[in-house]
Design a protein around this motif. Sequence first.
Motif, PDB file in Angstrom:
ATOM      1  N   MET A   1      14.741 137.776  -7.262  1.00 14.57           N
ATOM      2  CA  MET A   1      12.945 137.166  -6.998  1.00 14.57           C
ATOM      3  C   MET A   1      12.442 138.747  -8.127  1.00 14.57           C
ATOM      4  O   MET A   1      12.545 139.653  -8.111  1.00 14.57           O
ATOM      5  CB  MET A   1      12.433 137.717  -5.502  1.00 14.57           C
ATOM      6  CG  MET A   1      10.798 137.682  -5.602  1.00 14.57           C
ATOM      7  SD  MET A   1      10.373 138.696  -3.834  1.00 14.57           S
ATOM      8  CE  MET A   1       8.460 138.218  -4.181  1.00 14.57           C
ATOM      9  N   VAL A   2      11.733 136.960  -9.043  1.00 16.30           N
ATOM     10  CA  VAL A   2      10.549 137.575 -10.401  1.00 16.30           C
ATOM     11  C   VAL A   2       9.805 137.661 -10.420  1.00 16.30           C
ATOM     12  O   VAL A   2       8.640 136.544 -10.061  1.00 16.30           O
ATOM     13  CB  VAL A   2      11.392 136.941 -11.243  1.00 16.30           C
ATOM     14  CG1 VAL A   2      11.161 137.316 -12.682  1.00 16.30           C
ATOM     15  CG2 VAL A   2      13.256 136.972 -11.334  1.00 16.30           C
ATOM     16  N   GLN A   3       8.870 138.761  -9.953  1.00 15.05           N
ATOM     17  CA  GLN A   3       7.329 138.484  -9.965  1.00 15.05           C
ATOM     18  C   GLN A   3       7.272 139.058 -11.536  1.00 15.05           C
ATOM     19  O   GLN A   3       7.391 139.825 -12.358  1.00 15.05           O
ATOM     20  CB  GLN A   3       6.157 139.684  -9.700  1.00 15.05           C
ATOM     21  CG  GLN A   3       7.290 140.015  -8.247  1.00 15.05           C
ATOM     22  CD  GLN A   3       6.678 140.564  -7.184  1.00 15.05           C
ATOM     23  OE1 GLN A   3       7.261 142.486  -7.353  1.00 15.05           O
ATOM     24  NE2 GLN A   3       5.625 140.967  -6.276  1.00 15.05           N
ATOM     25  N   ILE A   4       5.734 138.186 -11.979  1.00 13.30           N
ATOM     26  CA  ILE A   4       5.441 138.042 -13.218  1.00 13.30           C
ATOM     27  C   ILE A   4       3.628 138.583 -12.899  1.00 13.30           C
ATOM     28  O   ILE A   4       3.062 137.769 -12.165  1.00 13.30           O
ATOM     29  CB  ILE A   4       5.176 136.964 -14.199  1.00 13.30           C
ATOM     30  CG1 ILE A   4       6.365 136.594 -14.141  1.00 13.30           C
ATOM     31  CG2 ILE A   4       4.104 137.134 -15.395  1.00 13.30           C
ATOM     32  CD1 ILE A   4       7.390 134.891 -14.970  1.00 13.30           C
ATOM     33  N   GLU A   5       3.345 140.106 -13.071  1.00 12.77           N
ATOM     34  CA  GLU A   5       1.827 140.257 -12.706  1.00 12.77           C
ATOM     35  C   GLU A   5       1.491 140.628 -14.325  1.00 12.77           C
ATOM     36  O   GLU A   5       1.686 141.447 -15.282  1.00 12.77           O
ATOM     37  CB  GLU A   5       2.381 141.643 -11.417  1.00 12.77           C
ATOM     38  CG  GLU A   5       0.768 142.019 -11.823  1.00 12.77           C
ATOM     39  CD  GLU A   5       0.914 143.027 -10.158  1.00 12.77           C
ATOM     40  OE1 GLU A   5      -0.145 143.091  -9.694  1.00 12.77           O
ATOM     41  OE2 GLU A   5       1.428 142.976 -10.224  1.00 12.77           O
ATOM     42  N   LEU A   6      -0.308 139.798 -14.007  1.00 14.65           N
ATOM     43  CA  LEU A   6      -1.325 140.358 -14.622  1.00 14.65           C
ATOM     44  C   LEU A   6      -2.028 141.284 -14.562  1.00 14.65           C
ATOM     45  O   LEU A   6      -2.609 141.449 -13.602  1.00 14.65           O
ATOM     46  CB  LEU A   6      -2.194 139.438 -15.682  1.00 14.65           C
ATOM     47  CG  LEU A   6      -1.282 137.830 -16.140  1.00 14.65           C
ATOM     48  CD1 LEU A   6      -2.098 136.549 -16.331  1.00 14.65           C
ATOM     49  CD2 LEU A   6      -0.201 137.817 -17.213  1.00 14.65           C
ATOM     50  N   GLU A   7      -1.868 142.649 -14.945  1.00 12.29           N
ATOM     51  CA  GLU A   7      -1.781 144.242 -14.555  1.00 12.29           C
ATOM     52  C   GLU A   7      -3.322 144.425 -16.115  1.00 12.29           C
ATOM     53  O   GLU A   7      -2.939 144.396 -16.660  1.00 12.29           O
ATOM     54  CB  GLU A   7      -0.565 144.864 -14.736  1.00 12.29           C
ATOM     55  CG  GLU A   7       0.481 144.594 -13.923  1.00 12.29           C
ATOM     56  CD  GLU A   7       1.495 145.985 -13.725  1.00 12.29           C
ATOM     57  OE1 GLU A   7       1.694 145.863 -12.641  1.00 12.29           O
ATOM     58  OE2 GLU A   7       2.360 146.328 -14.724  1.00 12.29           O
ATOM     59  N   ASP A   8      -3.663 145.158 -15.131  1.00 12.08           N
ATOM     60  CA  ASP A   8      -5.164 145.799 -15.536  1.00 12.08           C
ATOM     61  C   ASP A   8      -4.522 147.143 -16.250  1.00 12.08           C
ATOM     62  O   ASP A   8      -4.964 148.165 -15.781  1.00 12.08           O
ATOM     63  CB  ASP A   8      -6.348 145.699 -14.788  1.00 12.08           C
ATOM     64  CG  ASP A   8      -7.458 146.501 -15.681  1.00 12.08           C
ATOM     65  OD1 ASP A   8      -7.239 147.035 -16.407  1.00 12.08           O
ATOM     66  OD2 ASP A   8      -8.738 146.566 -14.712  1.00 12.08           O
ATOM     67  N   LYS A   9      -3.951 147.015 -17.723  1.00 13.30           N
ATOM     68  CA  LYS A   9      -2.854 148.460 -16.998  1.00 13.30           C
ATOM     69  C   LYS A   9      -2.882 148.538 -18.883  1.00 13.30           C
ATOM     70  O   LYS A   9      -3.121 147.548 -19.549  1.00 13.30           O
ATOM     71  CB  LYS A   9      -1.706 148.831 -16.916  1.00 13.30           C
ATOM     72  CG  LYS A   9      -1.326 149.213 -15.497  1.00 13.30           C
ATOM     73  CD  LYS A   9      -0.292 149.059 -14.224  1.00 13.30           C
ATOM     74  CE  LYS A   9      -0.176 149.735 -13.137  1.00 13.30           C
ATOM     75  NZ  LYS A   9       0.829 149.693 -12.516  1.00 13.30           N
TER      76      LYS A   9
END
Length: 365
Positions: free
Chosen positions: A135-143
């Motif tokens: 499982m690979v998650q690609i997250e666009l983060e406000d960081k």
Amino acid sequence: MPLLPFLRKAAGLPPPPTTTYYLASPPTPSHALLQPLHATPRQLPPGSLLLALIHPDLAGASPAVKAARFFLEALPDPVGFAYHAANYAASHLVLGESGVPHVGGHGGGGDESEQGEGGQGEQSGYAARRWRHQMVQIELEDKPGLAATAAGHIGISLHWVADIMRQVRTGERDMASATREFKGVLLHELVHTIQHDGAGSAPGWLIESIADHVRLLARLGPPHWRAPGQGRPDRGWEDAYDAGARFLEWLTAPQPPCPPAPTSAPPSLAGKQQAPAQPPTEESPFVPSHTGAQPPAQTVYHPAPTGSAPRPVPGKQRSGPWPELVRAIDTRLREERWDDAWWAEMTGRSLDQLWQEYLVYYKPS
């Protein structure tokens, strides 16, 4: 338990992130490669890869939301790209991987020329691949930052995306270069979810260099990277990233790379009408389909050395090449802990000897 939407709104909180799952199964004639899912499956079929895209709710108007919309404008199908990028990266890592897509009965991690356009070669032969993280998650983060990967989670900084967006809006770069940059960084981070590290024993510079080596093979390196032969004489390989990628390229490539001849600076893009977002897939050996607990490793690129790039002297000899060196290293790291003696075992030379030979190769006599 997460707050219900009406409670979040009453508390003045932004909407929860949007998460979409896609199951990438070994292809068969009966189903598509990527299947959208409404929830995570309880059990994943062997060889399958579960990809998740997480981003802020796109209905808002915050800087993070604007950056997320821009990212998806520049790269409309990040999951499809990630699927093909993951298979591409895996084919350049583990030796004898049974799940490497192949054409015409040729197994094992062959080069990118073996895959037909759009990865269609995968249809002719595919055994279950052993993914390090299914499982690979690609997250666009406000960081802040650029990107970071921990286990199977890839975080892309929306602050960095916002800066790329600003450069496009002001004419400092075009949309195609933004797409290329997003693809290159995403590929680099995907390598981290696939490559092996010898239970954490592999040196950090090598881990980052291998990731950028795969990015270099995919022809997704940015123009500001170091040229071949640029590096510090004293343990310069420890600068990692592009410096290490160029070094690994020199060690493995049949023909040593030659830096491009100096040219005049390109004209400014300021004031020119920008083309619509069209991913430059012709520059990369793979194209996306259409999908309709270690601390994160922070990706930080440092400026390349100034001055003209060194160029190889015609007729100068070198050791090697060792085309399977990177695959051999990653394969051993799946089962063994890292040992500096591997360099001598695999090449007959120490790491420092190889680095000095690399620099001398590009140094005028």
